[in-house]
Scaffold this active site. Structure first.
Site, PDB file in Angstrom:
ATOM      1  N   PHE A  54       0.835  -1.213   0.000  1.00 51.46           N
ATOM      2  CA  PHE A  54       0.000   0.000   0.000  1.00 51.46           C
ATOM      3  C   PHE A  54       0.862   1.252   0.000  1.00 51.46           C
ATOM      4  O   PHE A  54       0.466   2.284   0.526  1.00 51.46           O
ATOM      5  CB  PHE A  54      -0.944  -0.020   1.207  1.00 51.46           C
TER       6      PHE A  54
ATOM      7  N   CYS B  82      -0.886   3.649 -10.660  1.00 51.07           N
ATOM      8  CA  CYS B  82      -1.741   2.712  -9.922  1.00 51.07           C
ATOM      9  C   CYS B  82      -3.239   2.960 -10.107  1.00 51.07           C
ATOM     10  O   CYS B  82      -3.949   2.088 -10.596  1.00 51.07           O
ATOM     11  CB  CYS B  82      -1.389   2.751  -8.444  1.00 51.07           C
TER      12      CYS B  82
HETATM   13  C1  UGA Z   1      -1.509   4.959  -4.598  1.00 52.61           C
HETATM   14  C2  UGA Z   1      -2.092   4.637  -3.205  1.00 52.61           C
HETATM   15  O1  UGA Z   1      -2.237   5.828  -2.448  1.00 52.61           O
HETATM   16  C3  UGA Z   1      -1.187   3.664  -2.445  1.00 52.61           C
HETATM   17  O2  UGA Z   1      -1.803   3.291  -1.203  1.00 52.61           O
HETATM   18  C4  UGA Z   1      -0.983   2.413  -3.310  1.00 52.61           C
HETATM   19  O3  UGA Z   1      -0.116   1.490  -2.678  1.00 52.61           O
HETATM   20  C5  UGA Z   1      -0.371   2.819  -4.639  1.00 52.61           C
HETATM   21  O4  UGA Z   1      -1.269   3.736  -5.307  1.00 52.61           O
HETATM   22  C6  UGA Z   1      -0.170   1.557  -5.456  1.00 52.61           C
HETATM   23  O5  UGA Z   1      -1.148   0.864  -5.736  1.00 52.61           O
HETATM   24  O6  UGA Z   1       0.986   1.197  -5.724  1.00 52.61           O
HETATM   25  P1  UGA Z   1       0.349   6.660  -5.522  1.00 52.61           P
HETATM   26  O7  UGA Z   1      -0.083   6.228  -6.897  1.00 52.61           O
HETATM   27  O8  UGA Z   1       1.803   6.743  -5.211  1.00 52.61           O
HETATM   28  O9  UGA Z   1      -0.287   5.670  -4.413  1.00 52.61           O
HETATM   29  O10 UGA Z   1      -0.241   8.107  -5.308  1.00 52.61           O
HETATM   30  P2  UGA Z   1      -1.312   8.844  -4.400  1.00 52.61           P
HETATM   31  O11 UGA Z   1      -0.619   9.663  -3.412  1.00 52.61           O
HETATM   32  O12 UGA Z   1      -2.338   7.916  -3.909  1.00 52.61           O
HETATM   33  O13 UGA Z   1      -1.965   9.812  -5.492  1.00 52.61           O
HETATM   34  C7  UGA Z   1      -2.613   9.284  -6.653  1.00 52.61           C
HETATM   35  C8  UGA Z   1      -3.196  10.397  -7.484  1.00 52.61           C
HETATM   36  O14 UGA Z   1      -4.334  10.967  -6.837  1.00 52.61           O
HETATM   37  C9  UGA Z   1      -2.245  11.574  -7.736  1.00 52.61           C
HETATM   38  O15 UGA Z   1      -2.396  12.027  -9.066  1.00 52.61           O
HETATM   39  C10 UGA Z   1      -2.706  12.629  -6.751  1.00 52.61           C
HETATM   40  O16 UGA Z   1      -2.395  13.948  -7.154  1.00 52.61           O
HETATM   41  C11 UGA Z   1      -4.204  12.380  -6.751  1.00 52.61           C
HETATM   42  N1  UGA Z   1      -4.899  12.828  -5.518  1.00 52.61           N
HETATM   43  C12 UGA Z   1      -4.613  12.268  -4.319  1.00 52.61           C
HETATM   44  C13 UGA Z   1      -5.878  13.812  -5.616  1.00 52.61           C
HETATM   45  O17 UGA Z   1      -6.170  14.345  -6.712  1.00 52.61           O
HETATM   46  N2  UGA Z   1      -6.538  14.190  -4.477  1.00 52.61           N
HETATM   47  C14 UGA Z   1      -6.277  13.639  -3.253  1.00 52.61           C
HETATM   48  O18 UGA Z   1      -6.934  14.033  -2.254  1.00 52.61           O
HETATM   49  C15 UGA Z   1      -5.284  12.652  -3.187  1.00 52.61           C
END
Ligand code: UGA
Length: 472
Positions: free
Chosen positions: A155, A283
């Site tokens: 995760f 992801c």
């Molecule tokens: C995500 C999950 O958060 C991890 O728990 C998971 O392990 C991982 O995918 C995976 O499957 O390997 P990650 O892709 O590194 O992690 O990034 P996040 O921080 O979750 O952000 C994902 C996207 O959502 C980004 O583009 C971010 O800018 C966007 N986001 C995130 C939003 O637009 N709003 C939010 O409130 C949070």
């Protein structure tokens, strides 16, 4: 005291490399295998291929002692008690996960199994993959008593992957035999017993001796679903707040206030309610599509996920309309772009909404001057430098003589800009913020017209209330 285990990790991408290094940090002997000889040679020399906090330090601490890198999977298999498969599972054209790398690794492991091993899926895979790995190994002539297949999804988030690994909210182990479960419980015991958090040289984070992480033991299929369902739920939360932000825009409400108000309900929680230009990365887009495809294959209509994807795609088009409404026409406009990575603190541009935005703006005839603290090298490979697409080394140079400045990635440094300097650099003081990095009132007080997501637009000439809301 916990005993050290012998572990092989197959794949040295984000998940594999972080897992390998963190297992070494937890006291285990690790072999990290990759079939890319160049990459292995670089890793042996201590080179870190990804931008990730704490990774260079840990790699330096354990490289060639507790962690070795090699291309020989047979040797790594034979030397280990547990083999973690952490190879890529890219999205195929139909939206399914392409599991050919997982299958190839499983076959190769099978050919060198000579004593009992537990083979652990670490890559994000659809439910039933575990079953298939077991079948592939059996088809290669390995008797059932020589192996188990378990699932141990990850995760971790890019940028904070090491901390997430060593300070997890939970550890999920899907195992259908006691023997496999015990091996995995032993591997994670430095964390679950709290022993790791007693160490003075530990990586700091949320867990402690008094509050170590829990290990949830499930069936292998449940573990596989937990991973997909977690990512799909988080993506749904983002699309939900993005849909709410559109409603806020329509009625002149403020989505930040709304998100705060709903997030204060403990059942909802404040995290992942930041509106923006949509989620991206390697992801969420892939996993939402794969989870939906699994449901379809089971004859189930999980159209909620189709809606999540639809909102996510629309969010980029809405942002484009916002830019257009700020500038009237787009052809020939010079735009400063801050941020190309899919989120802050990473150099990863996979499925980056910022890159999609730049592509759309270029197609509209704009010229772009972009800056990102870490992702420009990668961006250049997909958006080559040209007269229309330029890269510069700081935000102020990007803003120089631009018709407007667009904020597309939430890098911390973008929320600490010298706004007077930005105002002076811009040809017209217009900022369109796709990540809500600023208080609208602050922008207006620096003479900037500011458009953001789900909040009223502010212009310097207008009277604002102290909360930045334009009530005219
Ligand atoms: C995500 C999950 O958060 C991890 O728990 C998971 O392990 C991982 O995918 C995976 O499957 O390997 P990650 O892709 O590194 O992690 O990034 P996040 O921080 O979750 O952000 C994902 C996207 O959502 C980004 O583009 C971010 O800018 C966007 N986001 C995130 C939003 O637009 N709003 C939010 O409130 C949070």
């Amino acid at each position: 005291m916990s005993l050290s285990s012998k572990i092989a990790v197959v794949g040295s991408g984000y998940v594999g490399l972080v897992a390998a290094v963190c297992f070494a940090e937890m006291g285990h002997d690790v072999i990290c295998v990759d079939n890319d000889e160049k990459k292995v040679a670089a890793l042996c020399g201590g080179e870190v291929p990804i931008h990730e906090d704490n990774l260079p330090e840990l790699l330096q601490r354990y490289c060639n002692t507790r962690i070795r890198f090699m291309t020989n999977l047979a040797e790594a298999t034979q030397a280990s008690d547990a083999i973690f498969i952490a190879v890529g599972t890219p999205q195929s054209e139909t939206g399914d996960a392409d599991l050919s790398y997982v299958e190839a690794v499983a076959s190769e492991i099978a050919r060198s199994l000579d004593s009992y091993k537990v083979i652990v899926e670490k890559s994000t895979v659809p439910v039933y993959t575990n079953e298939w790995i077991r079948r592939v190994i059996e088809r290669n002539g390995v008797p059932q008593h020589l192996f188990d297949v378990a699932s141990n999804p990850e995760f971790l988030r890019e940028g904070t992957a090491v901390e997430d690994f060593l300070h997890p909210d939970r550890i999920v182990v899907g195992a259908n035999s006691e023997r496999a479960a015990r091996i995995l419980q032993d591997i994670y015991s430095p964390l679950t017993s709290g022993a790791y958090y007693e160490r003075r040289d530990r990586i700091p984070g949320r867990n402690s001796v008094a509050e170590p992480p829990a290990l949830l033991l499930t069936s292998t299929k449940s573990a596989e679903i937990i991973k997909h369902a977690s990512n799909a739920f988080l993506a749904m939360k983002i699309s939900f707040i993005n849909a709410v932000s559109n409603l806020c825009e329509a009625v002149d409400a403020n989505v930040e206030q709304v998100a705060k108000g709903i997030g204060m309900d403990e059942r909802i929680g404040p995290k992942f309610l930041r509106p923006g230009i949509g989620y991206g990365g390697s992801c969420f887009p892939k996993d939402v599509a794969a989870f939906r495809s699994v449901a379809e294959q089971m004859g189930l209509d999980f159209s909620l996920l189709a809606e999540v994807e639809k909102i996510n795609n629309l969010q980029k088009k809405r942002f484009l309309s916002k830019v257009r409404s700020a500038l009237w026409t787009l052809r020939g406009k010079r735009l400063a772009v801050l941020g190309l990575a899919f989120k802050g603190d990473t150099d990863d541009i996979r499925e980056s909404p910022a890159i999609d935005m730049v592509r759309m703006l270029l197609a509209e005839g704009c010229s772009i001057c972009a800056y990102d603290p870490a992702a420009m090298e990668r961006a250049r490979q997909v958006l080559p430098e040209s007269l229309q697409m330029q890269y510069v080394s700081d935000a102020y140079t990007a803003a120089d003589n631009a018709d407007a400045l667009l904020m597309l990635t939430d890098w911390p440094e973008f929320s600490r800009l010298d706004l007077d300097k930005i105002n002076q650099a811009l040809r017209y003081p217009i900022v369109v913020d796709g990540r809500n990095l600023y208080d609208p009132a602050a922008m207006a007080s620096h003479g900037i017209t500011y458009m953001s997501i789900g909040r009223p637009t502010v212009s310097p000439s207008r009277e604002l209330a102290s909360d930045g809301v334009d009530r005219l």
